[in-house]
Motif scaffolding. Structure first.
Motif, PDB file in Angstrom:
ATOM      1  N   PRO A 338       5.515   5.582   8.947  1.00 28.52           N
ATOM      2  CA  PRO A 338       5.577   6.780   8.105  1.00 28.52           C
ATOM      3  C   PRO A 338       6.217   7.989   8.767  1.00 28.52           C
ATOM      4  N   GLU A 343       7.631  12.478   3.558  1.00 27.43           N
ATOM      5  CA  GLU A 343       6.316  12.176   2.992  1.00 27.43           C
ATOM      6  C   GLU A 343       6.401  11.736   1.530  1.00 27.43           C
ATOM      7  N   ARG A 344       5.673  10.642   1.244  1.00 23.91           N
ATOM      8  CA  ARG A 344       5.511  10.104  -0.097  1.00 23.91           C
ATOM      9  C   ARG A 344       6.855   9.717  -0.766  1.00 23.91           C
ATOM     10  N   ARG A 347       8.995   3.829  -2.015  1.00 26.50           N
ATOM     11  CA  ARG A 347       8.689   3.322  -3.360  1.00 26.50           C
ATOM     12  C   ARG A 347       9.378   1.978  -3.560  1.00 26.50           C
ATOM     13  N   TYR A 439      12.167  -2.074  -1.132  1.00 21.73           N
ATOM     14  CA  TYR A 439      11.581  -0.740  -1.047  1.00 21.73           C
ATOM     15  C   TYR A 439      12.644   0.243  -0.571  1.00 21.73           C
ATOM     16  N   THR A 459       5.966  -0.422   8.515  1.00 20.35           N
ATOM     17  CA  THR A 459       4.521  -0.211   8.356  1.00 20.35           C
ATOM     18  C   THR A 459       4.311   1.014   7.482  1.00 20.35           C
ATOM     19  N   TYR A 460       3.366   0.859   6.519  1.00 20.54           N
ATOM     20  CA  TYR A 460       3.097   1.957   5.590  1.00 20.54           C
ATOM     21  C   TYR A 460       1.716   1.719   4.983  1.00 20.54           C
ATOM     22  N   PRO A 461       0.951   2.773   4.704  1.00 16.47           N
ATOM     23  CA  PRO A 461      -0.424   2.590   4.237  1.00 16.47           C
ATOM     24  C   PRO A 461      -0.554   2.242   2.754  1.00 16.47           C
ATOM     25  N   ARG A 462       0.407   1.511   2.206  1.00 18.56           N
ATOM     26  CA  ARG A 462       0.324   1.039   0.822  1.00 18.56           C
ATOM     27  C   ARG A 462       1.157  -0.225   0.674  1.00 18.56           C
ATOM     28  N   PHE A 463       1.068  -0.830  -0.524  1.00 19.53           N
ATOM     29  CA  PHE A 463       1.911  -1.954  -0.937  1.00 19.53           C
ATOM     30  C   PHE A 463       1.779  -3.189  -0.032  1.00 19.53           C
ATOM     31  N   GLY A 464       0.675  -3.321   0.675  1.00 19.21           N
ATOM     32  CA  GLY A 464       0.492  -4.470   1.556  1.00 19.21           C
ATOM     33  C   GLY A 464       1.268  -4.378   2.849  1.00 19.21           C
ATOM     34  N   GLU A 466       0.367  -2.364   5.359  1.00 17.16           N
ATOM     35  CA  GLU A 466      -0.500  -1.662   6.306  1.00 17.16           C
ATOM     36  C   GLU A 466      -0.427  -2.212   7.728  1.00 17.16           C
TER      37      GLU A 466
END
Length: 491
Positions: A338, A343-344, A347, A439, A459-464, A466
């Motif tokens: 991340p 940030e954010r 997708r 993505y 690596t990202y804290p969503r979408f599997g 993690e």
């Protein structure tokens, strides 16, 4: 300047970034170079070019789009440069000839000497137009556009019935080709307009015949009457500069030796290291016969796509061959977390279709002869009756789970051996048997150094994501002025 030093500069929030552009344009019968920039820049007496003003006309930098095709088709990167024309001084540029002229771009700091600026684009101008009364836009295409030209326009000529036919070309090995009758009086046929490897098997109506072979021009003559039935030849093709039946050397030979002389690539346009690595990994024998107005890019892409590869260009404009691989097969060269993203912004943007089977066509029989009335063995007649041999890889568990049809659309290749077709079918099935998601995220400056086809871990804290998963870079949208890059990865 090293990559490490360049990266430090890209990451410096206080750095002043600017773009330099050199564009060739045809003005009143003369080819001239326009020097453009995103802010004022004057080269010094020791620079190349020396004492040259780059006019500060570029608004907002250069919009570029780079991507690999997920179906191994040829794709041209594109872009746009917007120039300020508020006072109308550039109106006359719309009447000049910019199409198919070379254009190059660099990024750097206004305080640097010209030689330290780093290349970010080397391509071709598609055209120039105006998106509004206050701007002029230069539309960009990468250098692959130069390969959008016929392989050959050499006609047989003369006075025979075939005088308007293109002379055929053969690269690698060809099976059961239809040679061109070039001299009816001498019973001479040609299958390649140039030097070929000695030795060929000629048949009429499926039966071998004795001929005199002329490898210096890819031709042969019958020693006795031709008789009835289709004339076919199986042979090894182009050998100018050395024979090869491998993808890498054939692509190199075609892009440097065929098409319009003015747009051909030279050795300096090729990424030699990439070609060497690709050739070492892909030694499968291939063959391609060309009898129509196929262009250089299409012919090369047919060869490359046989192993799921494609032609792309580096930002310095060097031609590369890359194979879209299964994520996790290669060693990751960057770990994306991340902190590398705005940030954010990560997708999901696309999801690939799941495959339960892959069918590969190989060893093309160029002249299909379904009704041979000869003493040939039955198994030989069967070979001549079909255009392609095929090899299919199937995953029954995937078929049942996803309720799919196992009769896939055939993918035609230039491969010659069943073992290679089976390997390629299995490789493509491994890539397609599980859902693949694309993505995108808006990346920080260090993402500007990513390259298409690069193996990474994301690596990202969503979408599997993690725990970190392997991925392959499939698209890039660099913005060198803001220091951002939109990145697309397949996981």
């Amino acid at each position: 300047m090293t990559n490490e030093q360049f990266l430090v500069w890209l990451q410096d929030p206080a750095a002043v970034r600017m773009v330099l552009v050199e564009a060739l344009v045809h003005v009143a019968g003369v080819e001239v170079t326009r020097y453009l920039a995103s802010r004022p820049f004057l080269t010094g007496p020791a620079d190349v070019p020396a004492n040259t003003l780059y006019e500060p006309l570029i608004v907002g930098g250069i919009g570029l789009s780079e991507q690999v095709s997920l179906t191994a088709e040829a794709s041209l990167s594109s872009g746009d440069i917007e120039l300020s024309n508020v006072d109308g001084e550039l109106d006359g540029w719309l009447g000049e000839v910019w199409v198919n002229r070379t254009i190059r771009a660099w990024v750097g700091d206004p305080s640097w000497p010209r030689g330290q600026f780093q290349p970010i684009f080397n391509g071709v101008i598609a055209d120039i137009d105006s998106a509004s009364r206050d701007s002029v836009n230069i539309k960009l295409r990468d250098k692959l556009q130069r390969l959008n030209t016929p392989l050959t326009e050499q006609l047989l000529g003369g006075v025979t019935a075939n005088k308007g036919a293109l002379l055929p070309l053969l690269f690698g090995e060809g099976h059961n080709l239809a040679p061109l009758l070039t001299d009816p009086a001498l019973q001479e046929y040609q299958f390649h307009a140039g030097q070929v490897e000695p030795g060929a098997e000629v048949r009429t109506n499926g039966k071998p015949r004795e001929v005199d072979f002329y490898p210096e021009r890819g031709a042969f003559r019958f020693r006795d009457a031709v008789g009835t039935g289709a004339v076919t030849v199986s042979a090894h093709g182009d050998s100018a500069g050395g024979y090869s039946n491998r993808i890498g050397p054939l692509v190199q030979r075609i892009v440097t030796g065929y098409g319009k002389a003015s747009t051909r690539f030279t050795a300096e346009d090729l990424d030699a290291a990439n070609f060497a690595i690709f050739d070492a990994a892909h030694s499968q024998p291939v063959g391609l016969s060309v009898t129509d107005r196929t262009n250089v890019l299409v012919a090369c892409q047919q060869l490359a796509a046989s192993v799921g590869a494609q032609l792309i260009l580096s930002r310095a404009g060097l031609l590369r061959l890359i194979q879209l691989r299964l994520p996790g097969v290669g060693t990751p060269t960057m770990y994306i977390t991340p902190e590398h993203m705005r940030e954010r912004t990560l997708r999901p943007v696309a999801r690939q279709e799941v495959l339960a089977a892959v069918k590969i066509g190989f060893c093309r029989n160029y002249i299909v002869q379904p009704d041979l009335q000869t003493s040939l063995p039955v198994e030989h007649k069967s070979l001549y009756s079909s255009e392609w041999l095929t090899e299919t890889a199937t995953d029954e568990v995937v078929r049942v789970t996803y309720r799919l049809d196992t009769e896939p659309v055939q993918i035609d290749t230039c491969l010659l051996r069943r073992v290679d077709a089976a390997t390629e079918a299995a490789r493509r099935l491994a890539l397609g048997r599980a859902p693949r998601t694309i993505y995108e995220f808006d990346g920080e400056p260090e993402m500007l150094l990513l390259e298409l086809g690069q193996d990474v871990t994301i690596t990202y804290p969503r979408f599997g994501l993690e725990q970190g998963v392997p991925a392959v870079v499939v698209s890039l949208g660099p913005d060198w002025i803001t220091g951002r890059c939109t990145v697309g990865v397949m996981v």
